[in-house]
Structure formats: C-alpha cells, structure tokens
Write an enzyme that holds these catalytic residues in place. Structure first.
Site, PDB file in Angstrom:
ATOM      1  CB  CYS A 156      -0.913   0.004   1.216  1.00 27.73           C
ATOM      2  SG  CYS A 156      -2.126   1.337   1.216  1.00 27.73           S
ATOM      3  CB  CYS A 157       3.843   2.236   2.001  1.00 27.79           C
ATOM      4  SG  CYS A 157       3.199   2.563   3.653  1.00 27.79           S
ATOM      5  CB  CYS A 191      -2.461   7.026   5.701  1.00 32.98           C
ATOM      6  SG  CYS A 191      -1.568   7.461   4.196  1.00 32.98           S
ATOM      7  CB  CYS A 251      -1.062   3.432   8.773  1.00 34.29           C
ATOM      8  SG  CYS A 251      -1.647   2.272   7.514  1.00 34.29           S
ATOM      9  CB  CYS A 300       6.028   5.028   4.479  1.00 35.37           C
ATOM     10  SG  CYS A 300       7.159   6.367   4.053  1.00 35.37           S
TER      11      CYS A 300
END
Length: 246
Positions: free
Chosen positions: A125-126, A208, A211, A234
């Site tokens: 995702c990062c 985010c 997280c 990240c």
C-alpha cells in the site's frame, strides 16, 4: 568556472561531515542556503506537513520564497492535514505546493488488490500510494529535501546533512538532523507557526488515517505509526528491495 553539481553519480562523502554548527538553527539554514545555491530550482522538498515540516517551510521560505514542495496525497490523510496545507498556502503564497496523487484512487486500489490493503499488505500500500509517486516526482531530479532528524529513531540516527539516496538514486538533503523534538516545538511556538491540530491530541507522527494512532504511554515519537505491526517506515527512507511490490 562552472561549479560541479553534487549528484548521485559523483557523491563520495557528505561535504558537511566536519561541520559543527553553533547557530540557532543547528546548521539548518546554512544547509538550505547551500542546497538552493547549488541546485537552484531543481531541488524539491518532499513535505509531510508534520511538525518538522513547519520548521523547514519557514526556513526555506527565507532562502527561496518560491521553493518547490511536494506532498504525497495518498487520499487517506486526515482532514486536519489538508486544513494545514491550506493555512500554509495562505501564509506562504509564493511557495509552489503540489499535491502528488498515486495512479490509483483508493477505490481503484480496492478493486484491484482488495479492500484495506494497508491491513493485509501495508508495504505494498505504501509503495502504491507513496513510494511510486515520489519516484515519479524525483525522476531526473538531482536532489531532494527531507525533514529527518537523528533523534527520531534508530534507523535515522546516522543520517547526515547530505546523503547518497540509494532508494531514489538522488541526493537527499536533511537540514534538521541535530534538532530535538523540543527544538522543533520551540521554533513553532516562538514564531507562532501553523501546525496540525492532531499534535495537540497525542499524535506526534501523522500519516494516513488507517495507519496512524494516538500515543499516550510511549516516548517513541513514531509509536503511533502502524501500531501492532513490525513495520516502522513507509519505505521512503529505506533501501528495501521493492521489486515484489510492483
């Protein structure tokens, strides 16, 4: 005679390795002036709009009022972060602030990889929402600025003022390496700088929404990031092999 630009290709050592700053900015102002003198309009500040960011924004506005700033807009940030960006734009109207978005919206990512990818595969995702977008920003860019501080974590404790960035094949300039958390807040409060309101509610490090969590019983400034997981970065500031994430 033309001065040679320090680049990823010719970097050997931090030119400020023997620099022992004694000024109020602990060398940050000197480093920023050097960076903009050397790289001019080609250097980019990758800004998170955290507390350190407010210090750097104020300092670099005095060095180059129309500096280029990029914010990695993942589409998952707190509204307070977007509100702060608007405040900064009003206070420093000449700064060129660009919100860089990933190729996929959050919904498109869910359709392709499944919902809540940040829970199942946070590194991927990062990569999609932060690393790949910064790769695009830094393509053919010789240098970028980061707000890393040595005090933040063990992985950042060896950061120099000027670093060879293996991750983005660039030069990474880190003016705040000697600043403490207290230094950051003293600067913000003394100059009445805007900052993210979440900092007043036990959010020392803000990323985010999925997280980032409050920190109430830890001195670790990054304890609220990726809570309950082994992940602590990240990926923007590591040299991890991400071929399997592409």
């Amino acid at each position: 005679m033309t001065r040679q630009i320090l680049s990823y290709q010719n970097f050997t050592v931090d030119p400020f390795q023997d620099f022992s700053p004694t000024d109020d900015t602990k060398g940050a102002f000197t480093i920023l002036r050097w960076a903009y003198d050397l790289y001019g309009d080609s250097i980019v500040y990758a800004c998170s709009f955290g507390a350190e960011s407010m210090v750097l924004i104020d300092l670099l506005s005095k060095v180059k009022s129309n500096a280029k700033i990029v914010f990695l807009d993942t589409g998952l940030h707190f509204q307070e972060t977007y509100d702060l960006i608007d405040e900064v734009k009003n206070r420093y109207p000449d700064l060129r602030i660009h919100l860089k978005q990933p190729d996929l919206t959050v919904d498109e990512q869910a359709a392709k990889y499944g919902s809540a990818l940040w829970k199942r595969k946070p590194d991927q995702c990062c990569f999609i929402r932060k690393i790949k977008p910064l790769e695009e920003v830094l393509d053919n860019v010789p240098a970028w600025i980061s707000g890393l501080r040595r005090e933040q974590s063990l992985s950042r404790s060896k950061t120099d003022f000027v670093n060879k960035d293996e991750r983005f094949k660039s030069i990474k300039v880190c003016p705040l390496i000697h600043w403490t958390w207290g230094d950051v807040w003293n600067y913000i409060l003394q100059r009445e700088l805007p900052y993210n309101e979440l900092h007043d509610n036990n959010f020392p490090s803000i990323g985010c929404i999925p997280c980032t969590s409050q920190v109430t019983e830890s001195d670790d400034l990054r304890a609220g990031r990726w809570t309950g997981q082994t992940k602590t970065e990240c990926g923007l500031h590591t040299n991890n092999d991400d071929r399997n994430l592409r």
